[in-house]
Design a protein around this motif. Structure first.
Motif, mmCIF file in Angstrom:
data_model
loop_
_atom_site.group_PDB
_atom_site.id
_atom_site.type_symbol
_atom_site.label_atom_id
_atom_site.label_comp_id
_atom_site.label_asym_id
_atom_site.label_seq_id
_atom_site.Cartn_x
_atom_site.Cartn_y
_atom_site.Cartn_z
ATOM 1 N N GLY A 81 0.833 -1.212 0.000
ATOM 2 C CA GLY A 81 0.000 0.000 0.000
ATOM 3 C C GLY A 81 0.863 1.256 0.000
ATOM 4 O O GLY A 81 0.551 2.238 -0.678
ATOM 5 N N MET A 83 3.937 1.538 -1.170
ATOM 6 C CA MET A 83 4.579 1.674 -2.493
ATOM 7 C C MET A 83 3.613 2.349 -3.470
ATOM 8 O O MET A 83 4.000 3.236 -4.225
ATOM 9 C CB MET A 83 4.957 0.307 -3.080
ATOM 10 C CG MET A 83 5.714 -0.590 -2.163
ATOM 11 S SD MET A 83 7.230 0.157 -1.627
ATOM 12 C CE MET A 83 7.777 -1.048 -0.462
ATOM 13 N N LEU A 84 2.368 1.886 -3.422
ATOM 14 C CA LEU A 84 1.361 2.453 -4.329
ATOM 15 C C LEU A 84 1.186 3.949 -4.053
ATOM 16 O O LEU A 84 1.147 4.759 -4.981
ATOM 17 C CB LEU A 84 0.032 1.704 -4.163
ATOM 18 C CG LEU A 84 -1.135 2.242 -4.991
ATOM 19 C CD1 LEU A 84 -0.833 2.195 -6.479
ATOM 20 C CD2 LEU A 84 -2.403 1.444 -4.705
ATOM 21 N N LEU A 85 1.111 4.282 -2.778
ATOM 22 C CA LEU A 85 0.928 5.683 -2.387
ATOM 23 C C LEU A 85 2.075 6.555 -2.904
ATOM 24 O O LEU A 85 1.862 7.695 -3.319
ATOM 25 C CB LEU A 85 0.867 5.748 -0.853
ATOM 26 C CG LEU A 85 0.095 6.879 -0.210
ATOM 27 C CD1 LEU A 85 -1.288 7.001 -0.793
ATOM 28 C CD2 LEU A 85 0.028 6.668 1.287
ATOM 29 N N LEU A 86 3.281 5.979 -2.895
ATOM 30 C CA LEU A 86 4.453 6.750 -3.333
ATOM 31 C C LEU A 86 4.484 6.984 -4.846
ATOM 32 O O LEU A 86 5.261 7.789 -5.326
ATOM 33 C CB LEU A 86 5.748 6.057 -2.888
ATOM 34 C CG LEU A 86 5.965 6.000 -1.372
ATOM 35 C CD1 LEU A 86 7.197 5.190 -1.037
ATOM 36 C CD2 LEU A 86 6.068 7.399 -0.789
ATOM 37 N N THR A 87 3.644 6.252 -5.594
ATOM 38 C CA THR A 87 3.578 6.497 -7.036
ATOM 39 C C THR A 87 2.540 7.585 -7.367
ATOM 40 O O THR A 87 2.424 7.992 -8.514
ATOM 41 C CB THR A 87 3.202 5.222 -7.832
ATOM 42 O OG1 THR A 87 1.875 4.835 -7.491
ATOM 43 C CG2 THR A 87 4.169 4.091 -7.557
ATOM 44 N N TYR A 88 1.783 8.004 -6.359
ATOM 45 C CA TYR A 88 0.799 9.068 -6.574
ATOM 46 C C TYR A 88 1.503 10.426 -6.559
ATOM 47 O O TYR A 88 2.561 10.560 -5.944
ATOM 48 C CB TYR A 88 -0.280 9.005 -5.476
ATOM 49 C CG TYR A 88 -1.424 8.092 -5.842
ATOM 50 C CD1 TYR A 88 -1.230 6.719 -5.942
ATOM 51 C CD2 TYR A 88 -2.687 8.593 -6.117
ATOM 52 C CE1 TYR A 88 -2.264 5.881 -6.309
ATOM 53 C CE2 TYR A 88 -3.729 7.756 -6.479
ATOM 54 C CZ TYR A 88 -3.512 6.407 -6.578
ATOM 55 O OH TYR A 88 -4.536 5.578 -6.947
#
Lengths: 272, 236
Positions: A81, A83-88
């Motif tokens: 989760g 990692m995903l947030l850091l791509t935003y």
């Protein structure tokens, strides 16, 4: 940042962890308030009740903050989760501060509930209570949570798994809460007499648990518990220089681990 | 730089340890196209995607966008793509709608779009159900929905068909083809080579951290003038 904070708080509020710790903290606070107010001692500075409440705080709040913070963050990392947030298109600052704010709000609510329950018990058993002292105590508890949540963020970001975060958190807690004072006492036995006081002074600032313990006792006019040999230390710590240094130390203990967590994310090392 | 080039990875490398590293990866991504990155477990596909999305910083190498070097952690770059992680475990205590609404708020996406995407992946009727009651395939579709929400030119999908049943693999292919028709680029990883042959315009094959093939799928399967399945191209 607010969206991340709100999401983090929702996640914690719906987990069993916080409810469990909340119940444990409230029960102990209520018990301490009840037992401390029996026998007609009342609430007047550093007495049996405040000493017991201080010990409960210094044992439980670091443990609660370290476990909740590090397990939630390392879990978020392990589940991808984070990692995903850091791509935003969101800055690492917003991610870390948002998560910190959400965790802090959740722990703060547990502390407020615990203190509120204790206050109610004192009221119903007819004990006398100094509201300003209790508020001061509450403030120190909140500061303790703020410091240990910051450390928990750093542990959670650095740990490779929940299991590692749990282990590191328990080691940090045991070192700072249980073993630190024995290490300092042991070190003082091998030290020249003129170095003992500076070493003890430094040791207070190098451990947030001792920092809050000493300041709580001084604020409750309980400096006599330190004994005559530490009279100079208590006078200095209770003075303006001591208070400024206390504020600076709390600030650094809270800010530095968060800064390191953000730096680690910016370096792209969160996945290593 | 060729005419269709949009994003170019040049000499990307990541060194975790002597056993775990990827070296000298160079490839281009065009707009629009469907690009498949293939390879077995531990080949380095996910690490490459983490470098492409800015999660991990490469040990060396650069990323170019329209011929200009970009910082993959910059805001402007992150606004270009959406990402679906491999085997993401969604928060069990939240509902599907709550998870999607959170990610939508981070990008300023409307509630209407959230509902539309939930319908697209067949989860609208169970949107208020806690994720702990979702099957693996449903969680994968929710993760896909998260990546389909924003109106961005590039979708990066890491093993998107993992855990999907045959019907939803079929629907996935339809969705991806529709995305390309809308002018988007889809960059996805997979180890299912039949999916690559059927869906992708171009493909690359990674093994032990190195890129072995990178070409159009038509060229790869017609290597000697006769049709050769990708598995024979890659493994023989």
């Amino acid at each position: 940042m607010m969206h991340i904070a709100r999401q983090q708080m929702t996640l914690i509020m719906r987990s069993h962890w916080l409810a469990g710790f909340g119940l444990l903290f409230s029960s102990l606070a209520v018990m301490v308030a009840f037992l401390g107010n029996t026998g007609g001692t009342g609430f007047d500075g550093f007495n049996r009740m405040t000493a017991s409440l201080l010990n409960v705080n210094l044992l439980l709040i670091p443990l609660l903050s370290l476990l909740i913070g590090s397990l939630f963050l390392s879990g978020d990392k392990e589940d991808r989760g984070l990692m995903l947030l850091l791509t935003y298109p969101v800055s690492p600052w917003a991610v870390i501060l948002g998560k910190y704010a959400g965790l802090f709000a959740a722990v703060w609510s547990v502390l407020t509930f615990g203190y509120g329950a204790a206050l109610l018990v004192i009221f119903f058993v007819g004990g006398s209570v100094s509201v300003s002292l209790l508020l001061l105590f509450y403030l120190y508890s909140v500061l303790l949570a703020a410091i240990f949540l910051s450390m928990a963020m750093m542990i959670g970001i650095m740990a490779k798994s929940r299991f590692q975060a749990l282990g590191v958190s328990l080691i940090v807690w045991a070192f700072l809460v249980l073993f630190y004072e024995f290490i300092i006492m042991g070190a003082s036995m091998f030290m020249m007499k003129q170095w003992i006081l500076p070493m003890l002074t430094a040791s207070i600032f190098l451990n947030p648990v001792e920092l809050i313990r000493v300041q709580s006792i001084l604020s409750l006019d309980g400096a006599s518990v330190f004994g005559p040999r530490l009279y100079d230390l208590t006078i200095w710590a209770d003075g303006s220089a001591g208070k400024v240094l206390f504020a600076v130390a709390v600030f650094l203990w809270t800010v530095l681990p968060v800064l390191y967590s953000v730096r680690r994310i910016k370096r792209g090392a969160v996945d290593e | 730089m060729n005419n269709n080039e949009w994003i170019r990875l040049e000499g990307l490398a990541k060194h975790y340890s002597d056993e775990k590293k990827i070296t000298d990866i160079s490839l281009t991504i065009e707009k629009p196209e469907i690009f498949a990155l293939c390879g077995g477990n531990g080949a380095g596909k996910s690490t490459l995607i983490k470098m492409l999305t800015g999660i991990t910083k490469p040990t060396s190498g650069r990323i170019f966008l329209d011929g200009k070097e970009v910082d993959p952690q910059s805001f402007d770059y992150k606004k270009l793509f959406s990402y679906m992680p491999d085997e993401m475990l969604l928060p069990r205590q939240l509902t599907g709608l709550e998870v999607l609404a959170f990610f939508a708020r981070l990008r300023g996406i409307s509630d209407g779009k959230v509902s539309e995407v939930l319908q697209q992946v067949g989860l609208y009727d169970v949107r208020k159900m806690p994720i702990k009651q979702y099957s693996k395939g449903m969680q994968q579709r929710l993760s896909l929905a998260q990546a389909l929400m924003p109106d961005v030119p590039l979708r990066i999908l890491d093993e998107p068909t993992n855990g999907l049943d045959p019907f939803w693999v079929f629907r996935f292919k339809e969705i991806i083809q529709e995305e390309k028709r809308q002018g988007r680029t889809i960059f996805f990883t997979t180890h299912i080579l039949s999916l690559v042959e059927e869906l992708a315009d171009r493909a690359a094959f990674m093994q032990e951290g190195k890129m072995h093939y990178c070409d159009s799928v038509d060229t790869l399967v017609q290597k000697n003038g006769v049709y050769t399945p990708l598995e024979k191209v890659f493994f023989k």
